[in-house]
Design a protein around this motif. Structure first.
Motif, PDB file in Angstrom:
ATOM      1  N   ILE A  84       0.861  -1.194   0.000  1.00 43.50           N
ATOM      2  CA  ILE A  84       0.000   0.000   0.000  1.00 43.50           C
ATOM      3  C   ILE A  84       0.896   1.242   0.000  1.00 43.50           C
ATOM      4  CG2 ILE A  84      -1.786   1.255   1.254  1.00 43.50           C
ATOM      5  CD1 ILE A  84      -2.617  -1.436   2.523  1.00 43.50           C
ATOM      6  N   ASP A  85       0.688   2.153  -0.948  1.00 43.49           N
ATOM      7  CA  ASP A  85       1.591   3.306  -1.004  1.00 43.49           C
ATOM      8  C   ASP A  85       0.893   4.658  -0.810  1.00 43.49           C
ATOM      9  OD1 ASP A  85       0.354   3.512  -3.439  1.00 43.49           O
ATOM     10  OD2 ASP A  85       2.175   3.410  -4.633  1.00 43.49           O
ATOM     11  N   VAL A  86      -0.399   4.637  -0.493  1.00 45.07           N
ATOM     12  CA  VAL A  86      -1.128   5.880  -0.207  1.00 45.07           C
ATOM     13  C   VAL A  86      -2.012   5.622   1.014  1.00 45.07           C
ATOM     14  CG1 VAL A  86      -2.803   7.560  -1.082  1.00 45.07           C
ATOM     15  CG2 VAL A  86      -1.199   6.493  -2.677  1.00 45.07           C
ATOM     16  N   SER A  87      -2.087   6.603   1.918  1.00 47.55           N
ATOM     17  CA  SER A  87      -3.041   6.483   3.028  1.00 47.55           C
ATOM     18  C   SER A  87      -4.005   7.659   2.962  1.00 47.55           C
ATOM     19  CB  SER A  87      -2.312   6.471   4.377  1.00 47.55           C
ATOM     20  OG  SER A  87      -1.425   7.563   4.476  1.00 47.55           O
ATOM     21  N   PHE A  88      -5.199   7.468   3.495  1.00 42.35           N
ATOM     22  CA  PHE A  88      -6.233   8.509   3.483  1.00 42.35           C
ATOM     23  C   PHE A  88      -6.591   8.794   4.938  1.00 42.35           C
ATOM     24  CE2 PHE A  88      -6.344   6.142  -0.417  1.00 42.35           C
ATOM     25  CZ  PHE A  88      -6.342   7.163  -1.375  1.00 42.35           C
ATOM     26  N   SER A  89      -6.612  10.071   5.303  1.00 45.54           N
ATOM     27  CA  SER A  89      -6.691  10.340   6.739  1.00 45.54           C
ATOM     28  C   SER A  89      -7.254  11.725   7.041  1.00 45.54           C
ATOM     29  CB  SER A  89      -5.283  10.262   7.328  1.00 45.54           C
ATOM     30  OG  SER A  89      -4.472  11.287   6.773  1.00 45.54           O
ATOM     31  N   VAL A  90      -7.738  11.854   8.262  1.00 44.94           N
ATOM     32  CA  VAL A  90      -7.964  13.164   8.882  1.00 44.94           C
ATOM     33  C   VAL A  90      -7.324  13.047  10.263  1.00 44.94           C
ATOM     34  CG1 VAL A  90      -9.674  14.828   9.726  1.00 44.94           C
ATOM     35  CG2 VAL A  90     -10.122  13.533   7.626  1.00 44.94           C
ATOM     36  N   PRO A  91      -6.381  13.939  10.613  1.00 46.46           N
ATOM     37  CA  PRO A  91      -5.665  13.760  11.876  1.00 46.46           C
ATOM     38  C   PRO A  91      -6.507  14.122  13.098  1.00 46.46           C
ATOM     39  CG  PRO A  91      -4.949  15.776  10.798  1.00 46.46           C
ATOM     40  CD  PRO A  91      -5.911  15.111   9.856  1.00 46.46           C
ATOM     41  N   GLY A  92      -6.009  13.766  14.269  1.00 47.60           N
ATOM     42  CA  GLY A  92      -6.665  14.111  15.531  1.00 47.60           C
ATOM     43  C   GLY A  92      -5.684  13.820  16.644  1.00 47.60           C
ATOM     44  N   ASP A  93      -5.835  14.451  17.799  1.00 47.89           N
ATOM     45  CA  ASP A  93      -4.771  14.318  18.809  1.00 47.89           C
ATOM     46  C   ASP A  93      -4.556  12.876  19.261  1.00 47.89           C
ATOM     47  OD1 ASP A  93      -7.193  14.367  20.167  1.00 47.89           O
ATOM     48  OD2 ASP A  93      -6.563  15.793  21.707  1.00 47.89           O
ATOM     49  N   PHE A  94      -5.619  12.116  19.460  1.00 51.14           N
ATOM     50  CA  PHE A  94      -5.412  10.731  19.897  1.00 51.14           C
ATOM     51  C   PHE A  94      -4.745   9.892  18.804  1.00 51.14           C
ATOM     52  CE2 PHE A  94      -9.321  11.568  22.675  1.00 51.14           C
ATOM     53  CZ  PHE A  94      -8.528  11.981  23.749  1.00 51.14           C
ATOM     54  N   ALA A  95      -4.801  10.386  17.583  1.00 50.69           N
ATOM     55  CA  ALA A  95      -4.207   9.632  16.464  1.00 50.69           C
ATOM     56  C   ALA A  95      -2.823  10.153  16.084  1.00 50.69           C
ATOM     57  CB  ALA A  95      -5.147   9.685  15.255  1.00 50.69           C
ATOM     58  N   PHE A  96      -2.272  11.069  16.874  1.00 51.84           N
ATOM     59  CA  PHE A  96      -1.006  11.688  16.457  1.00 51.84           C
ATOM     60  C   PHE A  96       0.115  10.672  16.208  1.00 51.84           C
ATOM     61  CE2 PHE A  96      -1.753  16.251  18.270  1.00 51.84           C
ATOM     62  CZ  PHE A  96      -2.455  16.576  17.111  1.00 51.84           C
ATOM     63  N   ALA A  97       0.202   9.636  17.039  1.00 52.61           N
ATOM     64  CA  ALA A  97       1.281   8.651  16.819  1.00 52.61           C
ATOM     65  C   ALA A  97       1.108   8.006  15.441  1.00 52.61           C
ATOM     66  CB  ALA A  97       1.264   7.595  17.915  1.00 52.61           C
ATOM     67  N   LEU A  98      -0.128   7.646  15.119  1.00 50.61           N
ATOM     68  CA  LEU A  98      -0.398   7.049  13.802  1.00 50.61           C
ATOM     69  C   LEU A  98      -0.184   8.080  12.690  1.00 50.61           C
ATOM     70  CD1 LEU A  98      -3.559   4.945  14.699  1.00 50.61           C
ATOM     71  CD2 LEU A  98      -1.414   4.030  13.798  1.00 50.61           C
ATOM     72  N   ASP A  99      -0.666   9.305  12.918  1.00 54.27           N
ATOM     73  CA  ASP A  99      -0.520  10.339  11.882  1.00 54.27           C
ATOM     74  C   ASP A  99       0.962  10.589  11.567  1.00 54.27           C
ATOM     75  OD1 ASP A  99      -3.288  10.711  11.658  1.00 54.27           O
ATOM     76  OD2 ASP A  99      -3.303  12.113  13.341  1.00 54.27           O
ATOM     77  N   HIS A 100       1.791  10.632  12.625  1.00 52.32           N
ATOM     78  CA  HIS A 100       3.235  10.806  12.412  1.00 52.32           C
ATOM     79  C   HIS A 100       3.799   9.622  11.634  1.00 52.32           C
ATOM     80  CE1 HIS A 100       4.678  14.455  14.260  1.00 52.32           C
ATOM     81  NE2 HIS A 100       3.699  14.336  15.129  1.00 52.32           N
ATOM     82  N   ALA A 101       3.342   8.449  11.989  1.00 44.11           N
ATOM     83  CA  ALA A 101       3.845   7.253  11.293  1.00 44.11           C
ATOM     84  C   ALA A 101       3.482   7.308   9.808  1.00 44.11           C
ATOM     85  CB  ALA A 101       3.270   5.997  11.943  1.00 44.11           C
ATOM     86  N   LEU A 102       2.308   7.843   9.484  1.00 49.07           N
ATOM     87  CA  LEU A 102       1.889   7.921   8.073  1.00 49.07           C
ATOM     88  C   LEU A 102       2.793   8.867   7.285  1.00 49.07           C
ATOM     89  CD1 LEU A 102      -2.016   8.225   8.370  1.00 49.07           C
ATOM     90  CD2 LEU A 102      -0.694   6.158   7.928  1.00 49.07           C
ATOM     91  N   ILE A 103       3.165   9.981   7.914  1.00 47.70           N
ATOM     92  CA  ILE A 103       3.972  10.940   7.139  1.00 47.70           C
ATOM     93  C   ILE A 103       5.461  10.624   7.192  1.00 47.70           C
ATOM     94  CG2 ILE A 103       2.306  12.836   7.242  1.00 47.70           C
ATOM     95  CD1 ILE A 103       4.046  14.140   9.394  1.00 47.70           C
ATOM     96  N   SER A 104       5.866   9.744   8.124  1.00 47.52           N
ATOM     97  CA  SER A 104       7.309   9.486   8.199  1.00 47.52           C
ATOM     98  C   SER A 104       7.727   8.218   7.454  1.00 47.52           C
ATOM     99  CB  SER A 104       7.784   9.434   9.652  1.00 47.52           C
ATOM    100  OG  SER A 104       7.072   8.431  10.330  1.00 47.52           O
TER     101      SER A 104
END
Ligand SMILES: Cc1ncc(C[n+]2csc(CCOP(=O)(O)OP(=O)(O)O)c2C)c(N)n1
Ligand SMILES: [Mg+2]
Length: 564
Positions: free
Chosen positions: A31-51
């Motif tokens: 999988i090479d694209v993710s679809f998301s809307v960030p949120g504070d409880f999801a910050f660890a995951l959101d960071h992982a998506l962009i890194s």
């Protein structure tokens, strides 16, 4: 390989915490694209998506749009990542995820949850009901998945093995919850990563019973017709099924939901099968067969049968479903269709049964200065589509009218025929486009459906996606007008927007945007569209009561349509 079009990479090796590990496992299956809307409880995951270096993260306009975009991506690539935040985000995505469940699509729904300490102390944190109950949203979201897991550092590897395997076994969404603090902790689970999660095995005894059952049916029948289902594509086994059809030498027909699963130009194609809306002669071919091979569990649903107007004796159907085989007396489970097809390909004898079928030809209508009609829209569109295009069609008059028309070989047709949630097609077109960068995506949507999710245009502009969007403006919810007994209820009227101005308002730079009201204007717009490298938006103004013949048919069969 689980996901098409991408090499296995190894981003797991560089994951420094559990969130990065979870994301890396999904990237490493392709999988090479993710679809998301960030949120504070999801910050660890959101960071992982962009890194993750192999992943492009898309920030969608809202979670529902993100879920539809993930659905579109999964249709092309085999699986998708959707990431939302606790409760408020995940609940907004659920209609879309449930749609992916109905349409057999693997969407990994990652949700960031509050810190473990807050949960343990039942603290009154935001995005909760203030009652200390942290289980309710997990149970709601899990209902839209076929497998779910609350991942922790000491279960991450084992649980990801399980989740990936189950999601691919059923080709349905998976729900993965990870708390903010666990997401930031390193993985302590020492289980080995299973890189072969797609290697689903049948029970050998049940597989040989299934082979026997199918061979017995084949031996007793002469007139055999196959119906390949869209699920063959979802399970990545269309080629195997087609080989079986070719080896048997039998005709096959296609139902609306299964449109474009197999080429309509194949010499064994015997037509569009949809109850009374079938091609001439096709119902007779199917319904007079001794045996109908349902390849992949095609549905006998309302829209597949044009309101249950087919006349097929279902006792003659042998269903080779993705995970079981069923005839009128027996159901054999634990049989994986990929393996069953392999076994059958070795064993079946040619039947060489051929039928008379003449594929209807689509003549090109003369283009005049007359006001645009739906008939002219379909005619011009169908001559415009090129074999490498992906056609995304919204629920509404478009999805009811279009499947009956023959499509050029190679065109991929995408529609939510079973789930039918309006608004799906606009974000899904974004997902299909990002999954398939070499293909032009053509989106056909009614303006009523478009209103639900049109803020995704801004996302298309931001990420430089270049679809050709055809938005039919017929002054409201026409499909409903056509199906109403009351001819003109005011609830089918909707706000009139300046559709052709939307791309500019949403920051879609260099898009070609045109409003057309006549046949010749549409023809001219299409010519310019193909040559334009950035996105194209064409608003097509058609008549408020211009239904098309298919809708007239549904109107006159409303009783059958609603199952009575
Ligand atoms: C989420 C959702 N809400 C409501 C409906 C009911 N519905 C089905 S089609 C439709 C109207 C579609 O109108 P439009 O997109 O303008 O297409 P038209 O038929 O006018 O071409 C509605 C409201 C639905 N299917 N999904
Ligand atoms: Mg409309």
């Amino acid at each position: 390989m689980l996901v098409s079009g991408k090499k296995f990479s190894n981003t797991v090796a560089s994951a420094t915490n559990t969130a990065e590990y979870v994301v890396a496992r999904l990237v490493d299956i392709g999988i090479d694209v993710s679809f998301s809307v960030p949120g504070d409880f999801a910050f660890a995951l959101d960071h992982a998506l962009i890194s993750n270096p192999e992943l492009k993260n898309i920030v969608n306009a809202n979670e529902l749009n993100a879920s539809y975009a993930a659905d579109g991506y999964a249709r092309v690539r085999g699986a998708a990542i959707l990431c939302t935040t606790y409760a408020v985000g995940e609940l907004s995505a659920l209609n879309g995820v449930m749609g992916s469940k109905a349409e057999n699509l693997v969407v990994f729904h990652l949700v960031g949850a509050p810190n473990d300490a807050a949960i343990a102390k039942r603290k009154q944190v935001h995005h909760t009901l203030g009652d200390g109950d942290y289980n309710q949203f997990i149970s709601i979201s899990s209902a839209a998945a076929c497998v779910s897991a609350v991942i922790t550092p000491d279960s991450a590897r084992r649980e990801m093995n399980r989740v990936i395997r189950e999601a691919f076994k059923h080709r349905k969404p998976a729900y993965i919850s990870l708390s903010l603090d666990d997401g930031n902790r390193p993985v302590t689970d020492t289980t080995l990563d299973d890189d072969n999660c797609d290697q689903i095995k049948s029970n050998p005894r049940q597989l040989s019973q299934a082979v026997e059952l199918v061979l017995k049916h084949l031996a007793h029948a002469n007139k055999i017709v196959a119906i390949p289902s869209i699920k063959l594509g979802r399970f990545g086994i269309t080629d195997k099924a087609l080989k079986l059809i070719e080896k048997l030498g039998i005709p096959f027909v296609i139902m609306p939901h299964d449109k474009s699963s197999v080429s309509e130009d194949h010499p064994q194609y015997a037509g569009f099968y949809a109850g009374l809306l079938s091609d001439e002669g096709t119902s007779q071919i199917v319904e007079s067969a001794d045996l109908v091979l349902n390849l992949g569990d095609a549905l006998w649903s309302d829209f597949n049968t044009s309101g249950f107007t087919n006349n097929l004796d279902l006792n003659k159907v042998l269903n080779l479903a993705p995970l079981y085989v069923e005839d009128k007396n027996t159901r054999i489970t634990n049989v994986y269709l990929a393996e069953l097809l392999d076994a059958l390909l070795d064993k079946v004898q040619a039947k060489n049964y051929s039928v008379d079928y003449n594929k209807p030809q689509l003549s090109r209508l003369a283009v005049t200065n007359a006001d645009l009609t739906l008939k002219a829209v379909y005619n011009q569109l169908l001559h415009f589509i090129a074999p490498s295009d992906n056609l995304v069609v919204e629920t509404g008059s478009s999805s009811l009218n279009l499947p009956k028309f023959p499509l050029p070989d190679g065109v991929k047709y995408h529609n939510q025929t079973l789930w039918g949630s309006i608004g799906w097609a606009t974000p899904a077109a974004l997902g299909v486009a990002l999954a398939n960068l070499d293909s032009r995506v053509i989106l056909l949507t009614g303006e009523g459906s478009h209103q639900l999710t049109l803020n995704e245009l801004g996302v298309m502009g931001r990420y430089k996606v270049n679809p050709i969007i055809l938005c039919i403006n017929n002054y409201g919810f026409m499909v409903e007008r056509a199906l109403e007994l009351d001819p003109d209820p005011s609830y089918d009227d909707i706000a009139q927007l300046n559709y052709a101005q939307l791309p500019t308002a949403f920051g879609c730079n260099n898009w070609l945007s045109i409003k057309v009201t006549t046949e010749v204007e549409f023809a001219d717009a299409l010519k310019r569209a193909r040559a334009h490298i950035d996105g194209v938006y064409i608003e097509l103004v058609t008549g408020k009561y211009d239904y098309g013949s298919t809708l007239e048919f549904f109107n006159s069969h409303l009783k059958e349509m609603y199952g009575s």
